[in-house]
Design an enzyme around this catalytic site. Structure first.
Site, PDB file in Angstrom:
ATOM      1  N   GLU A 285       0.829  -1.207   0.000  1.00 13.23           N
ATOM      2  CA  GLU A 285       0.000   0.000   0.000  1.00 13.23           C
ATOM      3  C   GLU A 285       0.865   1.259   0.000  1.00 13.23           C
ATOM      4  O   GLU A 285       0.447   2.314  -0.466  1.00 13.23           O
ATOM      5  CB  GLU A 285      -0.920  -0.013   1.229  1.00 13.23           C
ATOM      6  CG  GLU A 285      -2.208   0.732   1.030  1.00 13.23           C
ATOM      7  CD  GLU A 285      -3.273   0.373   2.068  1.00 13.23           C
ATOM      8  OE1 GLU A 285      -4.136  -0.471   1.776  1.00 13.23           O
ATOM      9  OE2 GLU A 285      -3.229   0.927   3.180  1.00 13.23           O
ATOM     10  N   HIS A 306       6.436 -27.002  -2.058  1.00 14.83           N
ATOM     11  CA  HIS A 306       5.697 -28.032  -2.787  1.00 14.83           C
ATOM     12  C   HIS A 306       4.558 -27.431  -3.605  1.00 14.83           C
ATOM     13  O   HIS A 306       3.682 -28.148  -4.072  1.00 14.83           O
ATOM     14  CB  HIS A 306       5.182 -29.090  -1.807  1.00 14.83           C
ATOM     15  CG  HIS A 306       6.308 -29.842  -1.152  1.00 14.83           C
ATOM     16  ND1 HIS A 306       6.680 -31.104  -1.531  1.00 14.83           N
ATOM     17  CD2 HIS A 306       7.187 -29.456  -0.188  1.00 14.83           C
ATOM     18  CE1 HIS A 306       7.719 -31.491  -0.811  1.00 14.83           C
ATOM     19  NE2 HIS A 306       8.054 -30.503   0.013  1.00 14.83           N
ATOM     20  N   LYS A 420     -14.056   1.472  -3.774  1.00 15.66           N
ATOM     21  CA  LYS A 420     -15.072   1.940  -2.820  1.00 15.66           C
ATOM     22  C   LYS A 420     -16.120   2.789  -3.539  1.00 15.66           C
ATOM     23  O   LYS A 420     -17.317   2.614  -3.332  1.00 15.66           O
ATOM     24  CB  LYS A 420     -14.427   2.805  -1.725  1.00 15.66           C
ATOM     25  CG  LYS A 420     -13.553   2.052  -0.755  1.00 15.66           C
ATOM     26  CD  LYS A 420     -13.116   3.000   0.351  1.00 15.66           C
ATOM     27  CE  LYS A 420     -12.010   2.431   1.189  1.00 15.66           C
ATOM     28  NZ  LYS A 420     -11.417   3.407   2.089  1.00 15.66           N
TER      29      LYS A 420
HETATM   30  O1  PA5 Z   1      -3.050   1.688   6.035  1.00 15.69           O
HETATM   31  C1  PA5 Z   1      -4.152   2.206   5.941  1.00 15.69           C
HETATM   32  O2  PA5 Z   1      -4.305   3.404   6.160  1.00 15.69           O
HETATM   33  C2  PA5 Z   1      -5.386   1.403   5.600  1.00 15.69           C
HETATM   34  O3  PA5 Z   1      -5.086   0.060   5.401  1.00 15.69           O
HETATM   35  C3  PA5 Z   1      -6.420   1.509   6.707  1.00 15.69           C
HETATM   36  O4  PA5 Z   1      -5.861   1.039   7.896  1.00 15.69           O
HETATM   37  C4  PA5 Z   1      -7.682   0.713   6.385  1.00 15.69           C
HETATM   38  O5  PA5 Z   1      -8.191   1.148   5.164  1.00 15.69           O
HETATM   39  C5  PA5 Z   1      -8.735   0.903   7.465  1.00 15.69           C
HETATM   40  O6  PA5 Z   1      -9.049   2.251   7.639  1.00 15.69           O
HETATM   41  P1  PA5 Z   1      -9.809   2.747   8.918  1.00 15.69           P
HETATM   42  O7  PA5 Z   1      -8.971   2.491  10.101  1.00 15.69           O
HETATM   43  O8  PA5 Z   1     -10.039   4.217   8.691  1.00 15.69           O
HETATM   44  O9  PA5 Z   1     -11.119   1.980   8.993  1.00 15.69           O
END
Ligand code: PA5
Length: 444
Positions: A285, A306, A420
């Site tokens: 990410e 494997h 989303k």
């Molecule tokens: O690293 C990040 O920012 C994301 O993976 C968030 O943690 C994830 O989208 C969850 O978001 P939130 O804590 O606002 O529900």
């Protein structure tokens, strides 16, 4: 201070030009300056850098007390969150808990990390007959997956204990002032913990986001923080390639530039498989932007030797491995001699299973290296709270530096929005009418 992690890049460095390791240090130093001065892209999300030193001691005590209370009042803690709001906790709990929990006081289960109705229904049925509590975690307070799960499990809790008593079993971790969860918590008097403004989800494992479920699971969070603090003081120094974080950032970026676009984290200890999931989110990410970034994958060996082993050995040369191994395993088993040696294993009599595992590691390392697959090897002396805290900080710091070396913002995730928006439009959320019409046209 003795370093809890050894890093060996001998099986990777020959795949890059000899002088490039020294040359890339300039870029790493520039990245380091951006982190120090907080002037790089996303510089407002660097709260994790000094967190192991500066964390809120008062909240830390409240976390320990809440963990104790949860262990008294419940047999199951339902941790609700997605992405950075659950992976760190699950990674640490899996790394430091016994494989089989039978008879343990508190079981920790996760929800809100998927939208499988079957999963939610079966988990509801599993928890409702036992005493349970909820820790809902969302920085924004509006993420769909955990919000749906929270509705379901809150209702279950209220039906079981009544409105008032249920409030005593709900623990909320969210933004200090904003968001739907903060408002709901204030209205209902739930106990709350804070996701700091300057720390994004995937860098938040050492805040209440990770610490409350980890402490509830019986892990020593003081040791976890100690390990992270040690790592902070070791790696924040500017000491060239002696600094293992610099070394790791250098080799992975150089390999990437040579066409090794996939980094596969490998472990020989299945307890570390979820840590690889956390690592994948952290790097994936953070770095996958602007058409760039290493693709991060993971495997558990020898299980996956494997399945994926054939590809790694003889497939397209696009990947390198970063192995995380434990030098001194917690438990061991001595192999014994048998009267009839039908399986031909008597030659192993007197050796331990972990000795066999070690030779599987060495044999694989040499084979993959021979097959032109670079290998980077991390060795942890022990698998304990301190070394895991150290490793978490190591990878967070490496990720921040590496993102800046790549020239991207390692602290945002704009690409996560696309699905989303489409999902909201397809579900008929007010305000998404135009997008809905466009998607319907596209979809015939
Ligand atoms: O690293 C990040 O920012 C994301 O993976 C968030 O943690 C994830 O989208 C969850 O978001 P939130 O804590 O606002 O529900």
């Amino acid at each position: 201070m003795e370093n809890a992690i050894k890093l060996n890049i001998d099986y990777a460095s020959e795949f890059v030009a000899q002088d490039s390791l020294m040359a890339i240090l300039k870029e790493i130093n520039a990245a380091k300056r951006l982190i120090d001065a907080k002037t790089g892209a996303g510089g407002e999300f660097l709260g994790w850098v000094d967190l192991p030193r500066d964390y809120d001691r008062e909240e830390f005590k409240r976390i320990q007390l809440a963990a104790k209370k949860i262990r008294k009042q419940a047999r199951i803690l339902v941790v609700i969150g997605i992405g950075g709001s659950y992976l760190g906790a699950k990674a640490v709990l899996d790394a430091l808990s016994p494989y089989y929990h039978k008879g343990r006081r508190l079981e920790i289960v996760f929800a809100g990390q998927n939208m499988s109705a079957t999963y939610l229904r079966e988990l509801s049925e599993y928890v409702k007959t036992k005493d349970f509590a909820i820790n809902v975690i969302s920085k924004s307070g509006t993420t769909t997956e955990p919000a749906i799960a929270f509705r379901i499990f809150k209702k279950l809790l209220e039906e079981k204990y009544g409105l008032e008593a249920a409030k005593e079993r709900i623990y909320v971790t969210t933004d200090k002032t904003k968001g739907a969860l903060r408002v709901l918590a204030a209205q209902n008097g739930y106990e709350t913990f804070v996701v700091p403004d300057d720390i994004g989800g995937r860098y938040s494992v050492l805040t209440a986001v990770g610490l409350l479920p980890i402490a509830a699971g019986g892990i020593n969070i003081r040791d976890l923080m100690k390990g992270a603090a040690e790592a902070r003081s070791i790696y924040r120094k500017n000491n060239g390639l002696e600094n293992n974080v610099h070394k790791y950032v250098a080799i992975r970026n150089l390999l990437y530039r040579k066409g090794y676009a996939v980094e596969m984290q490998v472990t020989y200890e299945p307890k570390l498989a979820t840590l690889a999931e956390w690592w994948k989110q952290l790097f994936g990410e953070s770095e996958g932007k602007d058409g760039q970034g290493l693709f991060v994958a993971s495997a558990t060996f020898s299980t996956d030797l494997h399945s994926l082993g054939q590809y790694i050995q003889e497939g397209k040369k696009i990947l390198f491995e970063s192995v995380v191994r434990i030098e001194n395993p917690e438990r061991d088993i001595v192999l014994e001699k048998e009267g009839s040696d039908l399986d031909g294993l008597n030659y192993l009599a007197g050796k331990t299973v972990s000795e066999v595992n070690d030779q599987a590691f060495l044999g694989t390392l040499l084979a993959h290296h021979e097959g032109q697959v670079p290998n980077v090897v991390f060795t942890l002396s022990e698998l304990d709270a301190k070394s895991v805290g150290h490793l978490l900080y190591f990878f967070e710091y490496a990720c921040g530096l590496s993102g800046y070396v790549l020239g991207i913002n390692p602290f945002n995730q704009p690409g996560v929005e696309a699905y989303k928006q489409n999902m909201f439009a397809l579900l008929g959320k007010p305000g998404y009418e135009n997008l809905r019409a466009k998607l319907q046209k596209k979809n015939g």
